[in-house]
Design a protein around this motif. Structure first.
Motif, PDB file in Angstrom:
ATOM      1  N   PHE A  36       0.016  12.809   3.164  1.00 41.04           N
ATOM      2  CA  PHE A  36       0.658  13.220   4.412  1.00 41.04           C
ATOM      3  C   PHE A  36       0.484  12.153   5.500  1.00 41.04           C
ATOM      4  N   HIS A  37       0.537  10.877   5.112  1.00 45.00           N
ATOM      5  CA  HIS A  37       0.210   9.830   6.090  1.00 45.00           C
ATOM      6  C   HIS A  37       1.190   9.803   7.259  1.00 45.00           C
ATOM      7  N   HIS A  38       2.478  10.070   7.005  1.00 46.97           N
ATOM      8  CA  HIS A  38       3.431  10.083   8.118  1.00 46.97           C
ATOM      9  C   HIS A  38       3.142  11.242   9.073  1.00 46.97           C
ATOM     10  N   GLU A  39       2.909  12.419   8.505  1.00 43.64           N
ATOM     11  CA  GLU A  39       2.653  13.597   9.327  1.00 43.64           C
ATOM     12  C   GLU A  39       1.357  13.448  10.126  1.00 43.64           C
ATOM     13  N   ILE A  40       0.322  12.899   9.499  1.00 46.44           N
ATOM     14  CA  ILE A  40      -0.943  12.675  10.202  1.00 46.44           C
ATOM     15  C   ILE A  40      -0.759  11.622  11.289  1.00 46.44           C
ATOM     16  N   GLY A  41       0.049  10.603  11.002  1.00 52.35           N
ATOM     17  CA  GLY A  41       0.329   9.584  12.006  1.00 52.35           C
ATOM     18  C   GLY A  41       0.990  10.168  13.241  1.00 52.35           C
ATOM     19  N   HIS A  42       1.901  11.122  13.051  1.00 51.82           N
ATOM     20  CA  HIS A  42       2.537  11.784  14.194  1.00 51.82           C
ATOM     21  C   HIS A  42       1.507  12.573  14.995  1.00 51.82           C
ATOM     22  N   LEU A  43       0.604  13.270  14.303  1.00 49.38           N
ATOM     23  CA  LEU A  43      -0.417  14.059  14.998  1.00 49.38           C
ATOM     24  C   LEU A  43      -1.374  13.162  15.776  1.00 49.38           C
ATOM     25  N   LEU A  44      -1.713  12.015  15.199  1.00 54.92           N
ATOM     26  CA  LEU A  44      -2.653  11.103  15.854  1.00 54.92           C
ATOM     27  C   LEU A  44      -1.965  10.215  16.889  1.00 54.92           C
ATOM     28  N   GLU A 125      -7.295  -0.530  11.597  1.00 52.63           N
ATOM     29  CA  GLU A 125      -8.397   0.266  12.126  1.00 52.63           C
ATOM     30  C   GLU A 125      -7.996   1.736  12.141  1.00 52.63           C
ATOM     31  N   GLY A 126      -8.977   2.597  12.392  1.00 58.51           N
ATOM     32  CA  GLY A 126      -8.690   4.021  12.479  1.00 58.51           C
ATOM     33  C   GLY A 126      -8.944   4.761  11.180  1.00 58.51           C
ATOM     34  N   PHE A 127      -8.837   6.079  11.254  1.00 57.49           N
ATOM     35  CA  PHE A 127      -9.138   6.964  10.118  1.00 57.49           C
ATOM     36  C   PHE A 127      -8.260   6.666   8.904  1.00 57.49           C
ATOM     37  N   MET A 128      -6.933   6.559   9.106  1.00 59.33           N
ATOM     38  CA  MET A 128      -6.037   6.362   7.973  1.00 59.33           C
ATOM     39  C   MET A 128      -6.242   5.000   7.329  1.00 59.33           C
ATOM     40  N   TYR A 129      -6.607   4.001   8.120  1.00 61.05           N
ATOM     41  CA  TYR A 129      -6.882   2.679   7.555  1.00 61.05           C
ATOM     42  C   TYR A 129      -8.103   2.738   6.638  1.00 61.05           C
ATOM     43  N   VAL A 130      -9.143   3.425   7.074  1.00 53.91           N
ATOM     44  CA  VAL A 130     -10.347   3.554   6.246  1.00 53.91           C
ATOM     45  C   VAL A 130     -10.016   4.286   4.955  1.00 53.91           C
ATOM     46  N   MET A 131      -9.243   5.393   5.051  1.00 54.44           N
ATOM     47  CA  MET A 131      -8.854   6.137   3.853  1.00 54.44           C
ATOM     48  C   MET A 131      -8.052   5.249   2.901  1.00 54.44           C
ATOM     49  N   PHE A 132      -7.123   4.483   3.468  1.00 55.79           N
ATOM     50  CA  PHE A 132      -6.273   3.633   2.638  1.00 55.79           C
ATOM     51  C   PHE A 132      -7.088   2.553   1.923  1.00 55.79           C
ATOM     52  N   LYS A 133      -7.957   1.874   2.658  1.00 54.62           N
ATOM     53  CA  LYS A 133      -8.736   0.793   2.050  1.00 54.62           C
ATOM     54  C   LYS A 133      -9.703   1.308   0.994  1.00 54.62           C
ATOM     55  N   LEU A 134     -10.332   2.446   1.248  1.00 51.59           N
ATOM     56  CA  LEU A 134     -11.199   3.029   0.227  1.00 51.59           C
ATOM     57  C   LEU A 134     -10.401   3.390  -1.010  1.00 51.59           C
ATOM     58  N   HIS A 135      -9.204   3.893  -0.789  1.00 53.38           N
ATOM     59  CA  HIS A 135      -8.375   4.339  -1.893  1.00 53.38           C
ATOM     60  C   HIS A 135      -7.806   3.177  -2.697  1.00 53.38           C
ATOM     61  N   VAL A 136      -7.518   2.078  -2.027  1.00 59.33           N
ATOM     62  CA  VAL A 136      -6.835   0.957  -2.672  1.00 59.33           C
ATOM     63  C   VAL A 136      -7.799  -0.031  -3.308  1.00 59.33           C
ATOM     64  N   ASP A 137      -8.841  -0.451  -2.570  1.00 53.62           N
ATOM     65  CA  ASP A 137      -9.686  -1.520  -3.112  1.00 53.62           C
ATOM     66  C   ASP A 137     -11.157  -1.428  -2.709  1.00 53.62           C
ATOM     67  N   LEU A 138     -11.582  -0.303  -2.131  1.00 60.93           N
ATOM     68  CA  LEU A 138     -12.993  -0.131  -1.747  1.00 60.93           C
ATOM     69  C   LEU A 138     -13.446  -1.224  -0.789  1.00 60.93           C
ATOM     70  N   PHE A 139     -12.527  -1.772   0.022  1.00 60.64           N
ATOM     71  CA  PHE A 139     -12.827  -2.877   0.933  1.00 60.64           C
ATOM     72  C   PHE A 139     -13.316  -4.117   0.185  1.00 60.64           C
TER      73      PHE A 139
END
Length: 396
Positions: A36-44, A125-139
Protein backbone atom coordinates in the motif's frame (compact mmCIF):
# COMPACT_ATOMS: atom_id res chain seq x y z
CA UNK A 1 6.03 -43.09 0.70
CA UNK A 2 8.30 -45.18 2.91
CA UNK A 3 9.59 -43.98 6.26
CA UNK A 4 13.12 -43.35 4.95
CA UNK A 5 11.91 -40.96 2.25
CA UNK A 6 9.64 -39.22 4.74
CA UNK A 7 12.57 -38.77 7.09
CA UNK A 8 14.73 -37.30 4.27
CA UNK A 9 12.03 -34.87 3.15
CA UNK A 10 11.36 -33.89 6.77
CA UNK A 11 15.08 -33.09 7.20
CA UNK A 12 15.09 -30.98 4.00
CA UNK A 13 11.94 -29.16 5.06
CA UNK A 14 13.15 -28.50 8.58
CA UNK A 15 16.56 -27.07 7.73
CA UNK A 16 15.59 -25.14 4.60
CA UNK A 17 12.81 -23.56 6.65
CA UNK A 18 14.86 -22.83 9.74
CA UNK A 19 17.67 -21.14 7.80
CA UNK A 20 15.35 -18.75 5.93
CA UNK A 21 12.48 -18.25 8.42
CA UNK A 22 13.76 -15.15 10.25
CA UNK A 23 14.56 -13.38 6.98
CA UNK A 24 11.26 -14.40 5.40
CA UNK A 25 9.43 -13.11 8.44
CA UNK A 26 11.27 -9.79 8.10
CA UNK A 27 10.36 -9.63 4.41
CA UNK A 28 6.71 -10.39 5.12
CA UNK A 29 6.51 -7.63 7.72
CA UNK A 30 8.29 -5.05 5.56
CA UNK A 31 6.39 -6.14 2.45
CA UNK A 32 2.99 -5.49 4.03
CA UNK A 33 3.24 -1.65 4.01
CA UNK A 34 4.91 -1.74 0.59
CA UNK A 35 1.75 -3.26 -0.89
CA UNK A 36 0.00 0.00 0.00
CA UNK A 37 2.93 2.35 -0.61
CA UNK A 38 0.88 4.85 -2.64
CA UNK A 39 -1.93 4.96 -0.09
CA UNK A 40 0.51 5.31 2.82
CA UNK A 41 2.33 8.04 0.92
CA UNK A 42 -0.92 10.00 0.64
CA UNK A 43 -1.55 9.61 4.38
CA UNK A 44 1.99 10.72 5.24
CA UNK A 45 1.83 13.60 2.78
CA UNK A 46 4.86 12.37 0.83
CA UNK A 47 3.08 11.70 -2.48
CA UNK A 48 3.51 14.47 -5.06
CA UNK A 49 0.69 15.16 -7.50
CA UNK A 50 0.42 17.68 -10.31
CA UNK A 51 -2.38 20.26 -9.96
CA UNK A 52 -5.49 19.56 -12.03
CA UNK A 53 -5.55 21.40 -15.36
CA UNK A 54 -7.69 21.17 -18.50
CA UNK A 55 -6.75 18.38 -20.88
CA UNK A 56 -4.43 19.56 -23.62
CA UNK A 57 -2.85 22.32 -21.53
CA UNK A 58 0.44 23.44 -23.13
CA UNK A 59 3.59 21.87 -21.75
CA UNK A 60 6.97 23.32 -20.92
CA UNK A 61 9.89 22.08 -23.00
CA UNK A 62 11.72 19.20 -21.36
CA UNK A 63 14.97 21.12 -21.82
CA UNK A 64 13.51 23.90 -19.70
CA UNK A 65 12.42 21.37 -17.07
CA UNK A 66 15.98 20.05 -16.81
CA UNK A 67 17.40 23.56 -16.52
CA UNK A 68 15.01 24.30 -13.65
CA UNK A 69 16.02 21.10 -11.87
CA UNK A 70 19.75 21.76 -12.32
CA UNK A 71 19.33 25.28 -10.96
CA UNK A 72 18.18 23.73 -7.69
CA UNK A 73 21.29 21.55 -7.45
CA UNK A 74 24.22 23.20 -9.28
CA UNK A 75 27.18 20.95 -9.96
CA UNK A 76 25.08 17.82 -10.34
CA UNK A 77 24.17 16.00 -13.55
CA UNK A 78 20.78 14.69 -14.57
CA UNK A 79 20.76 10.91 -14.27
CA UNK A 80 17.10 10.01 -14.84
CA UNK A 81 13.83 11.71 -15.68
CA UNK A 82 10.55 9.88 -15.11
CA UNK A 83 6.80 10.28 -15.19
CA UNK A 84 4.32 8.51 -12.88
CA UNK A 85 2.23 5.93 -14.70
CA UNK A 86 -1.02 7.70 -13.84
CA UNK A 87 0.13 11.37 -14.04
CA UNK A 88 1.78 12.70 -17.20
CA UNK A 89 1.57 16.25 -15.86
CA UNK A 90 4.52 15.63 -13.56
CA UNK A 91 8.25 15.17 -14.11
CA UNK A 92 10.60 13.65 -11.53
CA UNK A 93 14.22 14.64 -12.20
CA UNK A 94 17.00 12.72 -10.45
CA UNK A 95 20.38 14.44 -10.12
CA UNK A 96 23.66 12.91 -8.93
CA UNK A 97 27.32 14.00 -8.65
CA UNK A 98 28.22 11.61 -11.53
CA UNK A 99 26.14 9.60 -14.00
CA UNK A 100 27.11 6.34 -12.23
CA UNK A 101 26.21 7.41 -8.65
CA UNK A 102 23.54 5.26 -6.99
CA UNK A 103 23.08 6.44 -3.41
CA UNK A 104 23.83 10.18 -3.41
CA UNK A 105 20.87 11.55 -5.38
CA UNK A 106 18.54 14.53 -5.24
CA UNK A 107 15.02 14.57 -6.69
CA UNK A 108 13.01 17.49 -8.01
CA UNK A 109 9.30 17.24 -8.90
CA UNK A 110 8.31 19.73 -11.61
CA UNK A 111 4.92 20.53 -13.14
CA UNK A 112 5.11 19.58 -16.84
CA UNK A 113 2.67 22.35 -17.82
CA UNK A 114 3.98 25.34 -15.88
CA UNK A 115 7.57 24.42 -15.01
CA UNK A 116 6.82 25.09 -11.34
CA UNK A 117 8.85 23.17 -8.77
CA UNK A 118 6.23 21.29 -6.76
CA UNK A 119 8.52 19.53 -4.29
CA UNK A 120 11.98 18.16 -3.68
CA UNK A 121 10.97 14.78 -2.26
CA UNK A 122 13.47 12.89 -0.14
CA UNK A 123 13.16 9.28 -1.25
CA UNK A 124 16.16 8.25 0.87
CA UNK A 125 14.62 8.78 4.29
CA UNK A 126 11.48 8.11 6.29
CA UNK A 127 9.46 5.04 7.26
CA UNK A 128 8.74 3.78 3.74
CA UNK A 129 12.38 4.14 2.72
CA UNK A 130 13.48 2.00 5.67
CA UNK A 131 10.83 -0.63 4.82
CA UNK A 132 11.89 -0.64 1.18
CA UNK A 133 15.62 -0.97 1.86
CA UNK A 134 15.12 -3.74 4.39
CA UNK A 135 12.88 -5.52 1.95
CA UNK A 136 15.15 -5.11 -1.07
CA UNK A 137 18.73 -5.46 0.14
CA UNK A 138 18.98 -5.17 3.96
CA UNK A 139 20.92 -1.91 3.40
CA UNK A 140 23.73 -4.06 1.94
CA UNK A 141 23.50 -3.28 -1.79
CA UNK A 142 23.96 -6.06 -4.33
CA UNK A 143 25.32 -8.47 -1.72
CA UNK A 144 22.15 -8.02 0.32
CA UNK A 145 19.95 -8.64 -2.73
CA UNK A 146 21.78 -11.83 -3.65
CA UNK A 147 21.63 -13.04 -0.05
CA UNK A 148 17.87 -12.49 0.03
CA UNK A 149 17.63 -14.26 -3.32
CA UNK A 150 19.32 -17.30 -1.77
CA UNK A 151 16.88 -17.14 1.14
CA UNK A 152 14.09 -17.10 -1.45
CA UNK A 153 15.52 -20.24 -3.03
CA UNK A 154 15.53 -21.98 0.36
CA UNK A 155 11.95 -20.85 0.79
CA UNK A 156 10.93 -22.57 -2.47
CA UNK A 157 12.69 -25.74 -1.28
CA UNK A 158 10.76 -25.52 1.99
CA UNK A 159 7.46 -25.12 0.12
CA UNK A 160 8.07 -28.13 -2.15
CA UNK A 161 9.21 -30.34 0.72
CA UNK A 162 6.24 -29.20 2.81
CA UNK A 163 3.85 -30.25 0.03
CA UNK A 164 5.53 -33.66 -0.19
CA UNK A 165 5.14 -34.16 3.56
CA UNK A 166 1.54 -32.91 3.69
CA UNK A 167 0.03 -35.91 1.91
CA UNK A 168 1.25 -38.65 4.31
CA UNK A 169 0.60 -36.42 7.30
CA UNK A 170 -3.06 -35.85 6.38
CA UNK A 171 -3.82 -39.38 5.16
CA UNK A 172 -5.73 -40.20 8.31
CA UNK A 173 -7.39 -36.79 8.72
CA UNK A 174 -10.01 -34.82 6.85
CA UNK A 175 -8.76 -31.78 4.96
CA UNK A 176 -8.72 -28.72 7.19
CA UNK A 177 -8.66 -30.67 10.46
CA UNK A 178 -7.37 -28.64 13.41
CA UNK A 179 -7.21 -30.75 16.57
CA UNK A 180 -8.33 -28.26 19.20
CA UNK A 181 -8.87 -30.83 21.94
CA UNK A 182 -5.16 -31.57 22.22
CA UNK A 183 -2.36 -29.47 23.62
CA UNK A 184 -1.53 -26.10 21.92
CA UNK A 185 1.46 -27.40 19.98
CA UNK A 186 -0.67 -29.95 18.12
CA UNK A 187 -3.26 -27.28 17.29
CA UNK A 188 -0.58 -24.95 15.92
CA UNK A 189 0.93 -27.81 13.91
CA UNK A 190 -2.42 -28.41 12.20
CA UNK A 191 -2.94 -24.68 11.65
CA UNK A 192 0.58 -24.34 10.24
CA UNK A 193 -0.04 -27.14 7.75
CA UNK A 194 -3.52 -25.93 6.81
CA UNK A 195 -2.52 -22.32 6.11
CA UNK A 196 0.57 -23.49 4.28
CA UNK A 197 -1.33 -25.74 1.88
CA UNK A 198 -4.21 -23.27 1.35
CA UNK A 199 -1.86 -20.44 0.38
CA UNK A 200 0.47 -22.72 -1.57
CA UNK A 201 0.13 -21.21 -5.06
CA UNK A 202 0.36 -17.62 -3.85
CA UNK A 203 3.34 -18.44 -1.66
CA UNK A 204 5.18 -20.05 -4.54
CA UNK A 205 4.39 -17.19 -6.96
CA UNK A 206 5.41 -14.44 -4.53
CA UNK A 207 8.48 -16.33 -3.39
CA UNK A 208 9.70 -17.04 -6.93
CA UNK A 209 9.02 -13.49 -8.21
CA UNK A 210 10.79 -12.07 -5.17
CA UNK A 211 13.81 -14.23 -5.92
CA UNK A 212 13.81 -13.11 -9.58
CA UNK A 213 13.67 -9.47 -8.48
CA UNK A 214 16.90 -9.86 -6.52
CA UNK A 215 18.68 -10.64 -9.80
CA UNK A 216 17.59 -7.35 -11.44
CA UNK A 217 21.00 -5.65 -11.33
CA UNK A 218 22.78 -8.69 -12.75
CA UNK A 219 20.19 -9.20 -15.51
CA UNK A 220 20.47 -5.57 -16.60
CA UNK A 221 24.27 -5.77 -16.71
CA UNK A 222 24.06 -8.97 -18.73
CA UNK A 223 21.64 -7.31 -21.18
CA UNK A 224 24.06 -4.42 -21.63
CA UNK A 225 26.93 -6.82 -22.27
CA UNK A 226 24.95 -9.24 -24.42
CA UNK A 227 22.90 -6.91 -26.65
CA UNK A 228 23.91 -3.28 -26.21
CA UNK A 229 27.57 -4.00 -26.90
CA UNK A 230 26.77 -4.90 -30.52
CA UNK A 231 24.68 -1.75 -30.93
CA UNK A 232 27.59 0.34 -29.64
CA UNK A 233 30.11 -1.02 -32.15
CA UNK A 234 29.90 2.12 -34.38
CA UNK A 235 30.86 4.24 -31.35
CA UNK A 236 33.92 2.15 -30.47
CA UNK A 237 36.51 4.88 -31.08
CA UNK A 238 34.39 7.86 -30.11
CA UNK A 239 34.80 9.66 -26.76
CA UNK A 240 31.99 9.76 -24.21
CA UNK A 241 29.50 12.49 -24.98
CA UNK A 242 30.09 15.52 -22.75
CA UNK A 243 27.10 17.25 -21.21
CA UNK A 244 27.65 20.43 -23.22
CA UNK A 245 27.73 18.42 -26.48
CA UNK A 246 24.30 16.83 -26.07
CA UNK A 247 21.43 17.63 -28.39
CA UNK A 248 18.08 18.94 -27.19
CA UNK A 249 16.42 16.36 -24.93
CA UNK A 250 12.99 17.55 -26.09
CA UNK A 251 14.00 16.89 -29.71
CA UNK A 252 15.39 13.48 -28.74
CA UNK A 253 12.15 12.59 -26.94
CA UNK A 254 10.04 13.66 -29.93
CA UNK A 255 12.12 11.40 -32.19
CA UNK A 256 11.78 8.46 -29.78
CA UNK A 257 8.01 8.84 -29.45
CA UNK A 258 7.59 9.02 -33.25
CA UNK A 259 9.25 5.59 -33.48
CA UNK A 260 6.83 4.10 -30.92
CA UNK A 261 3.33 5.41 -31.75
CA UNK A 262 0.60 4.64 -29.25
CA UNK A 263 3.03 4.18 -26.36
CA UNK A 264 3.69 6.35 -23.31
CA UNK A 265 6.97 7.52 -21.85
CA UNK A 266 8.00 5.89 -18.58
CA UNK A 267 11.51 7.19 -17.92
CA UNK A 268 14.64 8.55 -19.56
CA UNK A 269 18.16 7.32 -18.81
CA UNK A 270 20.94 9.73 -19.70
CA UNK A 271 24.38 8.85 -21.14
CA UNK A 272 26.63 6.90 -18.80
CA UNK A 273 23.90 5.68 -16.45
CA UNK A 274 23.16 2.05 -15.65
CA UNK A 275 20.22 1.92 -18.07
CA UNK A 276 21.88 3.61 -21.02
CA UNK A 277 25.21 3.79 -22.86
CA UNK A 278 27.94 6.45 -22.83
CA UNK A 279 26.68 7.71 -26.21
CA UNK A 280 22.89 7.52 -25.98
CA UNK A 281 19.93 9.02 -24.24
CA UNK A 282 17.65 6.01 -23.76
CA UNK A 283 13.88 6.44 -23.61
CA UNK A 284 11.86 3.65 -22.00
CA UNK A 285 8.25 3.61 -23.21
CA UNK A 286 5.35 1.37 -22.21
CA UNK A 287 1.95 0.29 -23.49
CA UNK A 288 -1.46 1.53 -22.39
CA UNK A 289 -3.09 -1.75 -21.33
CA UNK A 290 -2.86 -3.08 -17.74
CA UNK A 291 -0.39 -5.78 -18.79
CA UNK A 292 1.61 -3.91 -21.45
CA UNK A 293 1.95 -0.90 -19.14
CA UNK A 294 4.37 -3.00 -17.08
CA UNK A 295 6.58 -3.86 -20.07
CA UNK A 296 9.22 -1.41 -21.27
CA UNK A 297 10.48 -0.81 -24.80
CA UNK A 298 13.87 0.95 -24.94
CA UNK A 299 14.58 3.49 -27.67
CA UNK A 300 18.24 4.49 -28.08
CA UNK A 301 18.74 8.04 -29.34
CA UNK A 302 22.17 9.39 -30.26
CA UNK A 303 22.95 11.96 -27.56
CA UNK A 304 24.73 14.27 -30.05
CA UNK A 305 22.45 14.15 -33.08
CA UNK A 306 19.03 13.33 -31.49
CA UNK A 307 18.59 10.56 -34.08
CA UNK A 308 17.11 7.20 -33.16
CA UNK A 309 19.79 4.53 -33.65
CA UNK A 310 18.00 1.41 -32.33
CA UNK A 311 14.71 0.15 -30.92
CA UNK A 312 15.84 -3.21 -29.52
CA UNK A 313 13.33 -5.74 -28.22
CA UNK A 314 13.86 -6.74 -24.62
CA UNK A 315 15.09 -10.32 -24.18
CA UNK A 316 12.91 -12.88 -22.44
CA UNK A 317 14.77 -12.66 -19.14
CA UNK A 318 14.14 -8.91 -18.79
CA UNK A 319 10.50 -9.42 -19.81
CA UNK A 320 10.20 -12.03 -17.06
CA UNK A 321 11.74 -9.56 -14.60
CA UNK A 322 9.32 -6.79 -15.57
CA UNK A 323 6.31 -9.10 -15.32
CA UNK A 324 7.41 -10.45 -11.95
CA UNK A 325 7.78 -7.06 -10.28
CA UNK A 326 4.14 -5.90 -10.28
CA UNK A 327 2.92 -9.47 -9.71
CA UNK A 328 5.09 -9.64 -6.60
CA UNK A 329 3.27 -6.69 -5.01
CA UNK A 330 -0.19 -7.27 -6.49
CA UNK A 331 -0.02 -4.19 -8.74
CA UNK A 332 -2.15 -5.64 -11.55
CA UNK A 333 -5.64 -5.49 -10.05
CA UNK A 334 -5.90 -2.26 -8.08
CA UNK A 335 -7.13 -2.13 -4.49
CA UNK A 336 -9.03 -5.49 -4.48
CA UNK A 337 -5.85 -7.35 -5.44
CA UNK A 338 -3.81 -5.36 -2.92
CA UNK A 339 -6.21 -6.39 -0.14
CA UNK A 340 -6.00 -10.05 -1.20
CA UNK A 341 -2.20 -9.82 -1.25
CA UNK A 342 -2.20 -8.25 2.22
CA UNK A 343 -4.45 -10.98 3.66
CA UNK A 344 -2.27 -13.70 2.18
CA UNK A 345 0.80 -11.92 3.54
CA UNK A 346 -0.71 -11.95 7.02
CA UNK A 347 -1.49 -15.66 6.63
CA UNK A 348 2.17 -16.18 5.71
CA UNK A 349 3.30 -14.37 8.85
CA UNK A 350 1.12 -16.76 10.88
CA UNK A 351 2.66 -19.76 9.09
CA UNK A 352 6.19 -18.48 9.73
CA UNK A 353 5.43 -17.65 13.35
CA UNK A 354 3.79 -21.01 13.97
CA UNK A 355 6.79 -22.77 12.41
CA UNK A 356 9.12 -21.01 14.84
CA UNK A 357 6.78 -21.88 17.71
CA UNK A 358 6.76 -25.57 16.70
CA UNK A 359 10.55 -25.61 16.56
CA UNK A 360 11.00 -23.91 19.93
CA UNK A 361 8.45 -26.24 21.56
CA UNK A 362 9.78 -29.38 19.90
CA UNK A 363 11.07 -30.77 23.21
CA UNK A 364 7.66 -30.69 24.89
CA UNK A 365 5.93 -34.07 24.46
CA UNK A 366 2.32 -34.13 23.31
CA UNK A 367 0.16 -36.91 24.74
CA UNK A 368 -1.42 -38.43 21.65
CA UNK A 369 -1.85 -41.76 19.97
CA UNK A 370 1.34 -43.37 18.63
CA UNK A 371 0.07 -42.92 15.05
CA UNK A 372 -0.67 -39.20 15.52
CA UNK A 373 2.65 -38.68 17.28
CA UNK A 374 4.47 -40.35 14.41
CA UNK A 375 2.74 -38.13 11.87
CA UNK A 376 3.58 -35.03 13.85
CA UNK A 377 7.22 -35.99 14.18
CA UNK A 378 7.51 -36.32 10.44
CA UNK A 379 6.53 -32.76 9.63
CA UNK A 380 7.03 -30.60 12.69
CA UNK A 381 9.99 -28.35 13.06
CA UNK A 382 9.74 -26.33 9.88
CA UNK A 383 8.17 -23.44 8.14
CA UNK A 384 7.30 -23.24 4.52
CA UNK A 385 6.54 -19.82 3.49
CA UNK A 386 7.52 -16.72 1.65
CA UNK A 387 7.41 -13.10 1.61
CA UNK A 388 6.26 -10.34 -0.54
CA UNK A 389 10.01 -10.29 -0.86
CA UNK A 390 12.37 -7.93 -2.60
CA UNK A 391 11.01 -5.86 -5.48
CA UNK A 392 13.58 -4.25 -6.90
CA UNK A 393 11.62 -1.84 -9.11
CA UNK A 394 13.31 -0.75 -12.22
CA UNK A 395 12.84 2.88 -11.55
CA UNK A 396 14.43 6.11 -12.32
Amino acid sequence: MNSRKIKTWAWVHKWSSLVCTVFMLLLCITGLPLIFHHEIGHLLGTEVEAPKMPAGAPRVSLDRVLDIAKSKHPGRVVQFVSQPEDDDGLWFVTLTPTPQATEDFKSVAIDARTGEVLAQPKFDEGFMYVMFKLHVDLFAGLAGKLFLGFMGLLLLVAIVSGVVLYSPFMRKFDFGTVRREKRPRLKWLDLHNLLGIVTLVWLFVVGSTGMINTWADLLIKYWQHDQLSSLLAPYKNEPIVAVNERASVQRSMDAAMQKTPGMKLSFIAFPGTSFSSPHHTTFFVRGNEPFTSKLFQPVLVDAKTAEVTAVPKLPWYLTALLVSQPLHFGDYGGMPMQIIWALLDIATIIVLGSGLYLWLKRGNPVPASPRAAAHEARVSGGTAQPEPASAMKVQA
